[in-house]
Design a protein around this motif. Structure first.
Motif, short mmCIF file in Angstrom:
data_model
loop_
_atom_site.label_atom_id
_atom_site.label_comp_id
_atom_site.label_asym_id
_atom_site.label_seq_id
_atom_site.Cartn_x
_atom_site.Cartn_y
_atom_site.Cartn_z
N PHE A 4 20.23 77.66 15.86
CA PHE A 4 20.58 78.55 16.95
C PHE A 4 19.90 79.90 16.75
CE2 PHE A 4 24.70 76.70 18.88
CZ PHE A 4 23.93 75.72 19.47
N LEU A 7 16.87 80.05 18.63
CA LEU A 7 17.11 80.37 20.04
C LEU A 7 17.34 81.87 20.22
CD1 LEU A 7 19.48 77.50 21.22
CD2 LEU A 7 17.11 77.81 21.79
N GLU A 8 18.06 82.48 19.28
CA GLU A 8 18.36 83.90 19.40
C GLU A 8 17.09 84.74 19.31
OE1 GLU A 8 21.14 85.29 20.14
OE2 GLU A 8 22.26 83.43 20.14
N GLY A 11 15.12 84.28 22.36
CA GLY A 11 15.82 84.95 23.47
C GLY A 11 15.58 86.44 23.46
N LEU A 14 12.18 87.02 24.76
CA LEU A 14 12.13 86.87 26.22
C LEU A 14 12.62 88.15 26.90
CD1 LEU A 14 13.48 83.24 26.75
CD2 LEU A 14 11.16 84.03 27.02
N ALA A 15 13.71 88.71 26.39
CA ALA A 15 14.26 89.93 26.98
C ALA A 15 13.25 91.07 26.86
CB ALA A 15 15.58 90.29 26.30
N ARG A 18 10.31 90.62 29.21
CA ARG A 18 10.70 90.85 30.60
C ARG A 18 10.75 92.36 30.88
NH1 ARG A 18 15.08 90.76 34.20
NH2 ARG A 18 16.19 91.79 32.55
N TYR A 122 5.82 85.61 27.54
CA TYR A 122 7.10 85.06 28.00
C TYR A 122 7.04 83.53 27.96
CZ TYR A 122 11.42 85.04 30.68
OH TYR A 122 12.72 84.88 31.07
N VAL A 129 11.70 78.21 22.82
CA VAL A 129 13.09 77.84 23.13
C VAL A 129 13.18 76.33 23.36
CG1 VAL A 129 14.95 78.09 24.81
CG2 VAL A 129 13.71 80.10 24.05
N LYS A 133 15.29 73.57 21.20
CA LYS A 133 16.23 72.66 21.84
C LYS A 133 15.90 71.21 21.49
CE LYS A 133 17.00 71.02 26.40
NZ LYS A 133 16.54 71.15 27.78
N ASP B 62 20.73 88.75 32.14
CA ASP B 62 19.43 88.08 32.05
C ASP B 62 19.57 86.60 32.36
OD1 ASP B 62 17.90 90.22 31.37
OD2 ASP B 62 18.25 90.01 29.22
N HIS B 64 17.48 84.24 31.39
CA HIS B 64 17.17 83.42 30.22
C HIS B 64 18.33 83.39 29.22
CE1 HIS B 64 15.77 87.40 28.75
NE2 HIS B 64 16.38 86.98 27.67
N ILE B 68 20.11 80.08 27.86
CA ILE B 68 20.23 79.79 26.42
C ILE B 68 21.69 79.57 26.05
CG2 ILE B 68 19.96 80.82 24.12
CD1 ILE B 68 17.32 81.98 25.06
N GLU B 71 22.64 76.16 27.15
CA GLU B 71 22.00 75.18 26.28
C GLU B 71 22.75 75.06 24.95
OE1 GLU B 71 20.08 72.31 26.50
OE2 GLU B 71 19.42 73.69 28.06
N LYS B 72 23.18 76.21 24.42
CA LYS B 72 23.93 76.22 23.16
C LYS B 72 25.24 75.46 23.31
CE LYS B 72 22.92 80.62 20.96
NZ LYS B 72 23.56 81.94 20.77
N LEU B 75 24.46 71.73 23.52
CA LEU B 75 24.07 71.12 22.25
C LEU B 75 25.27 71.01 21.30
CD1 LEU B 75 20.64 72.86 21.76
CD2 LEU B 75 21.01 70.45 22.09
#
Lengths: 144, 99
Positions: A4, A7-8, A11, A14-15, A18, A122, A129, A133, B62, B64, B68, B71-72, B75
């Motif tokens: 995870f 993912l963080e 993420g 991504l922020a 953006r 991006y 991501v 997943k 946001d 995204h 996410i 998705e978390k 999963l």
């Protein structure tokens, strides 16, 4: 090690991207702005990124992790202090005594390149991501 | 002959049934583990719900991060289901055992 966490990290990227795209859009929108609340012509804005250690998340898939992952965040938005171009336009209401108008130091070509770069970055992080997943799903399929 | 058989006898000291007795069970049972897993997942689903609602109401969340979060939650739920399926199938295997 924390899936995870992947993912963080992505993420946060991504922020940040953006935000960068937002600042670039502001520059493009104000490419011809001669009046601002601070007075004078608009000045180009730039984002400065900074690496940021992410906190640990006590969630189901999280395991012990040895070192904090480095996410990214926008440290600050700075103003580009390169000289502003002057154009001779005597009819313009913002023209000075000599008939010159000060325009923003925004180069549309540079902004377009920056925007493309932000969009590509991006996409890159969105792909990360997706990869995170699919890695988690692969590990879940071990059990079935 | 008799001496040979009696020498094969397992000495009482060698039998350690303490680990097999349920009262010596340490740690949480399956029920507690499953409960805490479901609580974790509910927490994640709550976060996902809040973020999606934030995106839909347009109060600056946001897109995204909402995706996410969803998705978390998904999963984690899949992981919980896999573990549950495995344990239930082990239980059924044992309940089908013939004596």
């Amino acid at each position: 090690m924390n899936l995870f966490g992947m993912l963080e990290v992505s993420g946060s990227a991504l922020a940040a991207e953006r935000w960068r795209a937002e600042v670039v859009s502001a520059n493009m929108a104000n490419a011809e702005t001669t009046r601002t609340p601070q007075g004078g012509a608009y000045r180009r804005q730039l984002v400065v990124f900074r690496a940021r250690p992410l906190p640990r998340f006590p969630v189901l898939l999280a395991s012990l992790q040895q070192k904090p992952q480095e996410g990214v965040r926008v440290d600050r938005v700075v103003t580009d202090h390169t000289p502003l171009p002057r154009r001779y336009e005597p009819g313009h209401p913002d023209a000075d005594a000599a008939g010159y108008v000060t325009y923003p130091n925004v180069n549309p070509v540079m902004e377009m390149t920056d925007l493309l770069s932000a969009v590509r970055a991006y996409q890159l992080n969105a792909a990360a991501v997706q990869a995170a997943k699919s890695m988690i799903q692969q590990s879940l399929q071990i059990l079935s | 002959m008799n001496g040979a058989i009696s020498s094969l006898r397992i000495l009482p000291a060698e039998i350690d049934t303490a680990a097999l007795r349920p009262e010596n069970e340490s740690g949480a049972g399956f029920r507690e583990v499953l409960h805490s897993a479901i609580d974790d997942i509910q927490q994640l689903e709550g976060q996902a719900e809040t973020k999606v609602a934030g995106v839909l109401q347009g109060n600056g969340a946001d897109v995204h991060s909402a995706m996410i979060a969803v998705e978390k939650a998904d999963l984690s739920f899949q992981l919980m289901m896999q573990v549950r399926n495995k344990i239930v199938s082990a239980y059924q295997e044992i309940s089908r055992m013939q004596f």
